[in-house]
Design a protein around this motif. Structure first.
Motif, PDB file in Angstrom:
ATOM      1  N   GLN A  17       0.450   5.147   3.010  1.00  0.00           N
ATOM      2  CA  GLN A  17       1.708   4.956   2.275  1.00  0.00           C
ATOM      3  C   GLN A  17       1.593   3.777   1.316  1.00  0.00           C
ATOM      4  O   GLN A  17       2.116   3.825   0.212  1.00  0.00           O
ATOM      5  N   MET A  18       0.897   2.722   1.727  1.00  0.00           N
ATOM      6  CA  MET A  18       0.755   1.566   0.856  1.00  0.00           C
ATOM      7  C   MET A  18       0.012   1.944  -0.425  1.00  0.00           C
ATOM      8  O   MET A  18       0.386   1.514  -1.515  1.00  0.00           O
ATOM      9  N   GLU A  19      -1.042   2.767  -0.307  1.00  0.00           N
ATOM     10  CA  GLU A  19      -1.760   3.201  -1.503  1.00  0.00           C
ATOM     11  C   GLU A  19      -0.856   4.030  -2.393  1.00  0.00           C
ATOM     12  O   GLU A  19      -0.825   3.863  -3.621  1.00  0.00           O
ATOM     13  N   GLU A  20      -0.077   4.917  -1.772  1.00  0.00           N
ATOM     14  CA  GLU A  20       0.853   5.745  -2.550  1.00  0.00           C
ATOM     15  C   GLU A  20       1.906   4.879  -3.215  1.00  0.00           C
ATOM     16  O   GLU A  20       2.248   5.072  -4.385  1.00  0.00           O
ATOM     17  N   ASN A  21       2.418   3.871  -2.450  1.00  0.00           N
ATOM     18  CA  ASN A  21       3.440   2.981  -3.011  1.00  0.00           C
ATOM     19  C   ASN A  21       2.899   2.212  -4.211  1.00  0.00           C
ATOM     20  O   ASN A  21       3.609   1.982  -5.185  1.00  0.00           O
ATOM     21  N   GLN A  22       1.621   1.784  -4.122  1.00  0.00           N
ATOM     22  CA  GLN A  22       1.039   1.051  -5.241  1.00  0.00           C
ATOM     23  C   GLN A  22       0.984   1.914  -6.493  1.00  0.00           C
ATOM     24  O   GLN A  22       1.290   1.454  -7.594  1.00  0.00           O
ATOM     25  N   GLU A  23       0.569   3.211  -6.332  1.00  0.00           N
ATOM     26  CA  GLU A  23       0.507   4.100  -7.491  1.00  0.00           C
ATOM     27  C   GLU A  23       1.886   4.363  -8.056  1.00  0.00           C
ATOM     28  O   GLU A  23       2.110   4.314  -9.266  1.00  0.00           O
ATOM     29  N   VAL A  24       2.856   4.661  -7.147  1.00  0.00           N
ATOM     30  CA  VAL A  24       4.228   4.918  -7.599  1.00  0.00           C
ATOM     31  C   VAL A  24       4.798   3.677  -8.270  1.00  0.00           C
ATOM     32  O   VAL A  24       5.431   3.744  -9.313  1.00  0.00           O
ATOM     33  N   LYS A  25       4.524   2.520  -7.656  1.00  0.00           N
ATOM     34  CA  LYS A  25       5.046   1.269  -8.200  1.00  0.00           C
ATOM     35  C   LYS A  25       4.507   1.017  -9.601  1.00  0.00           C
ATOM     36  O   LYS A  25       5.243   0.622 -10.504  1.00  0.00           O
ATOM     37  N   ALA A  26       3.188   1.257  -9.804  1.00  0.00           N
ATOM     38  CA  ALA A  26       2.601   1.044 -11.126  1.00  0.00           C
ATOM     39  C   ALA A  26       3.235   1.957 -12.164  1.00  0.00           C
ATOM     40  O   ALA A  26       3.577   1.529 -13.265  1.00  0.00           O
ATOM     41  N   ALA A  61      12.032  -1.304  -0.398  1.00  0.00           N
ATOM     42  CA  ALA A  61      13.253  -1.711  -1.089  1.00  0.00           C
ATOM     43  C   ALA A  61      13.037  -1.766  -2.589  1.00  0.00           C
ATOM     44  O   ALA A  61      13.859  -1.302  -3.383  1.00  0.00           O
ATOM     45  N   MET A  62      11.889  -2.338  -2.985  1.00  0.00           N
ATOM     46  CA  MET A  62      11.575  -2.384  -4.419  1.00  0.00           C
ATOM     47  C   MET A  62      11.351  -0.979  -4.959  1.00  0.00           C
ATOM     48  O   MET A  62      11.797  -0.633  -6.055  1.00  0.00           O
ATOM     49  N   LYS A  63      10.673  -0.152  -4.149  1.00  0.00           N
ATOM     50  CA  LYS A  63      10.440   1.224  -4.575  1.00  0.00           C
ATOM     51  C   LYS A  63      11.757   1.969  -4.750  1.00  0.00           C
ATOM     52  O   LYS A  63      11.932   2.724  -5.705  1.00  0.00           O
ATOM     53  N   GLN A  64      12.715   1.732  -3.830  1.00  0.00           N
ATOM     54  CA  GLN A  64      14.009   2.401  -3.934  1.00  0.00           C
ATOM     55  C   GLN A  64      14.716   1.993  -5.211  1.00  0.00           C
ATOM     56  O   GLN A  64      15.294   2.818  -5.906  1.00  0.00           O
ATOM     57  N   GLU A  65      14.667   0.677  -5.522  1.00  0.00           N
ATOM     58  CA  GLU A  65      15.331   0.200  -6.736  1.00  0.00           C
ATOM     59  C   GLU A  65      14.698   0.820  -7.976  1.00  0.00           C
ATOM     60  O   GLU A  65      15.400   1.271  -8.886  1.00  0.00           O
ATOM     61  N   LEU A  66      13.354   0.850  -8.009  1.00  0.00           N
ATOM     62  CA  LEU A  66      12.680   1.437  -9.167  1.00  0.00           C
ATOM     63  C   LEU A  66      12.948   2.933  -9.248  1.00  0.00           C
ATOM     64  O   LEU A  66      13.089   3.492 -10.342  1.00  0.00           O
ATOM     65  N   LEU A  67      13.032   3.577  -8.062  1.00  0.00           N
ATOM     66  CA  LEU A  67      13.317   5.012  -8.066  1.00  0.00           C
ATOM     67  C   LEU A  67      14.715   5.303  -8.587  1.00  0.00           C
ATOM     68  O   LEU A  67      14.940   6.298  -9.278  1.00  0.00           O
ATOM     69  N   VAL A  68      15.689   4.407  -8.257  1.00  0.00           N
ATOM     70  CA  VAL A  68      17.047   4.602  -8.783  1.00  0.00           C
ATOM     71  C   VAL A  68      17.028   4.567 -10.299  1.00  0.00           C
ATOM     72  O   VAL A  68      17.612   5.402 -10.980  1.00  0.00           O
TER      73      VAL A  68
END
Length: 707
Positions: free
Chosen positions: A567-576, A233-240
């Motif tokens: 996916q969690m590792e990928e999410n962490q990189e994308v999130k950063a 959900a946080m990733k989706q918001e940041l991606l928007v």
């Protein structure tokens, strides 16, 4: 005679049995009804108070000497003692039972009532002031509703329990289980509401809590799925936000030596280099030779010290043309606060700078003319008639310019409000068309639905345009072009079309959405505007060619990868990376969020600074707190109509600060969608363009009008 007496005896016995059965049934119904009142009165109680109240009334009805109420933890398949009658749960020898463990656990697992009588005298005893009383019977009733276990009730008795009490217990267990489930649901709902309210007023604390939950998710296996959903959900918001930024800004990343490691499509398009040509090249590949080296020395000194650099300067595209950017460059820091790479966000301000230069040039020309008039009084007297004619022509050209400007502003407003929208299946068959589409094409909605989109294709439009369109959207990309269409009456009209694919959760195409703007009037006026501008020596043709580009973001998130840990590792990189871009965006833009009713739920520091409100004064207020009275209401009607359909809205308009002063914004507002594609809140990114708008107005006012 004996047979007759025996028969009468049997009849009397049968009648008594029927009478007793009827009495038991009436007693059962009455007891159930009275217990329902007790249950309804316990709806707002805690689990512990509910358990004690139910045990008290249950024991009173069945004349039990002692009882224990167990509540089920479904996730752990565990029964926990939460209430007691003639005992306290914390003093029990064993307070917890897994499903299938002991008599209580077995009764819940099998979902069957367990009744045992003729117990050995020393097996179960009940304490009294005179000593211990041995129990004769044990009743364990599982609390089952809709085949789901919510708990169990355990009661002990000093005498055998009649069948009607066992039947009553089984009937009551469903009602108790239902109410227990409602109370648990109510408690969870209250908890979720409290969490939601805390999240709305403490967004920063929520994000910190979310990061902590993500760290705990690695070690806590049973909560992995829930925390993955929160992360997405946080990733989706940041991606928007990131997708919005990529549509309106030139984004790039470099290593510590200034070598480009990432560039978005907007950067590639404006610089006219392909992404492959940019990657691995130094950033000075787009440096303009007229920009002073001191600008870049200051930039490097700033970002290497861990600060954000801001500046406006020229860049040079691949073909040698010049474009202006409003740049923000920031370091991405590691845990020790040391830069590991640099992130740059640039906004293309070429049109604004060219207009400013154009107006400045006009001002200089006018000043030069004034100087010539002062120094050439004799010559002017001799050529008075000629000058009068020139002045008259100049006034006509200025009025024509004002008319052109008004036409351009009207056309921009029309573009923001008048869009032709349609949807098509994978074969191009029309499945939806709005009223504007029907109005412009001359077809009714019934005539359009089920027809191929080429029903409005104009024979003059090259087939290559549509070949390119199909190739683009079938590849999952957005197509954009201007071309001619044909109405039902064979009249032609021009459209500025953006067509995008809609993907499902697996990334497969399911349909296409097209947004077209009717630019027929613009195309027809183009020659007239060009003719007027050529007559004006003080105006340049670029004034007419200023148009805003409207982009629609139709991309959807892809499904989670099968391997959750990967996916969690990928999410962490994308999130950063996204957080770095988001932090930089917060420095350069006014960012806010609103609920579905327009109430502000978040505003960044830049928003507070420009609007002159504190965060506390903004949160909970409607967004019209900063609305300027000069801004037409149609702007906001169009905005709501756009974002409530799940689309992105873009416009430039005035806002009003707390002290009554005016500031201009270039606003992009987008909905955040749930998994069903419905808006759940709105994110707005605004750029303060007050300086450019005031400079333009100031320069225009300085141009003298010779009369």
């Amino acid at each position: 005679m004996k047979n007759i007496e025996h028969t009468n005896h049997l009849k009397n016995t049968f009648a008594k049995t029927e009478d007793q059965t009827l009495q038991d049934r009436l007693w059962l119904d009455a007891t159930l009804q009275s217990f329902d009142e007790i249950l309804r009165g316990s709806y707002d109680k805690s689990i512990e108070d509910f358990a004690d109240a139910i045990l008290y009334h249950f024991a009173k009805i069945t004349q039990a000497l002692r009882g224990t109420f167990f509540t089920a933890d479904i996730d752990k398949e565990l029964l926990v003692a939460t209430g007691g009658y003639a005992c306290r749960p914390e003093h029990l020898p064993k307070k917890e039972f897994y499903w299938g463990e002991g008599l209580v656990g077995q009764a819940v697992k099998t979902q069957e009532t367990l009744y045992m009588n003729n117990l050995p005298p020393v097996s179960i005893t009940v304490d009294s002031s005179l000593g211990q009383v041995p129990a004769v019977a044990l009743l364990i009733v599982p609390l089952i509703f809709n085949e789901e276990a919510y708990g169990a009730i355990e009661l002990v008795f000093v005498e055998d329990l009649p069948d009607k009490f066992i039947l009553l217990s089984e009937r009551l267990s469903k009602n108790i289980a239902s109410m227990l489930g409602s109370i648990q649901s109510n408690i969870r709902t209250k908890h979720l509401l409290e969490v939601s309210q805390e999240q709305a007023t403490h967004l920063a604390a929520q994000e910190e809590e979310l990061r902590q939950n993500m760290e705990e998710m690695t070690a806590t296996q049973e909560h992995l799925e829930k925390q993955v959903q929160e992360t997405n959900a946080m990733k989706q918001e940041l991606l928007v936000r990131d997708q919005l930024l990529n549509k309106i800004a030139l984004v790039s990343e470099t290593d510590l030596n200034g070598t480009i490691t990432y560039a978005n499509e907007k950067f590639s398009k404006v610089s006219k280099y392909s992404i492959e040509e940019l990657l691995g090249s130094p950033h000075n590949i787009v440096r303009h030779p007229e920009v002073s080296p001191a600008v870049f020395r200051k930039m490097w000194d700033t970002i290497q010290s861990g600060k954000i650099f801001k500046g406006k300067f020229k860049n040079q595209a691949k073909d040698g043309t010049t474009y202006w950017v409003d740049a923000s460059v920031a370091p991405v820091l590691n845990d020790e606060g040391v830069p590991v790479r640099f992130l740059a966000i640039r906004f293309d301000i070429t049109d604004e700078m060219e207009k400013r230069a154009e107006v400045q040039h006009l001002l200089e020309q006018s000043q030069q003319q004034q100087s010539d008039l002062v120094t050439s009084e004799e010559e002017l007297r001799q050529n008075m008639e000629e000058l009068t004619a020139v002045q008259t022509n100049l006034e006509q050209q200025m009025r024509a310019t004002e008319r052109v400007k008004a036409e351009l502003e009207a056309r921009v407003n029309l573009l923001n409000k008048a869009a032709l929208m349609s949807e098509a299946d994978l074969y191009g068959t029309i499945t939806y068309a709005n009223e504007k589409f029907c109005e412009v094409s001359g077809y009714t909605l019934d005539e359009l639905l089920g027809k191929p989109h080429n029903i409005i294709r104009h024979p003059d439009t090259p087939k290559e345009v549509f070949k390119e369109m199909w190739s683009t959207i079938k590849d999952g990309r957005v197509f954009h072009a201007k071309y001619k269409n044909r109405t039902k009456d064979n009249d032609e009209y021009w459209v500025d079309a953006t067509i995008a694919p809609v993907l499902d959760a697996q990334g497969n195409l399911i349909k296409y959405i097209a947004i077209r703007f009717d630019i027929t009037e613009e195309m027809e006026r183009r020659n007239k505007v060009q003719h007027l501008l050529e007559q004006s020596q003080q105006q340049q043709s670029d004034l007419v060619n200023s148009e805003e580009e409207l982009r629609q973001n139709m991309e959807e998130l892809q499904a989670m990868q099968a391997n959750l840990e990967g996916q969690m590792e990928e999410n962490q990189e994308v999130k950063a990376a996204l957080e770095a871009r988001d932090n930089l965006l917060n420095k350069a833009a006014l960012v806010s969020e609103a609920d579905l009713y327009g109430t502000i739920t978040y505003a960044n520091e830049k928003f507070c600074k420009v609007a002159q409100y504190s965060l506390e004064e903004l949160v909970g207020k409607p967004h019209n707190i900063v609305r300027h009275p000069d801004t037409p209401q149609e702007v906001f009607k169009n905005m709501w109509a756009t974002i409530q359909r799940g689309k992105v809205f873009n416009a430039k308009y005035k806002n009003q600060a707390r002290d009554g002063s005016t500031y201009w914004v270039d606003a992009t507002i987008a909905p955040v969608l749930d998994k069903n594609g419905d808006p759940v809140r709105y994110i707005a990114i605004r750029f303060d363009i007050t300086e450019e708008m005031e400079a333009r107005e100031k320069l225009m006012k300085q141009i003298p009008h010779n009369e």
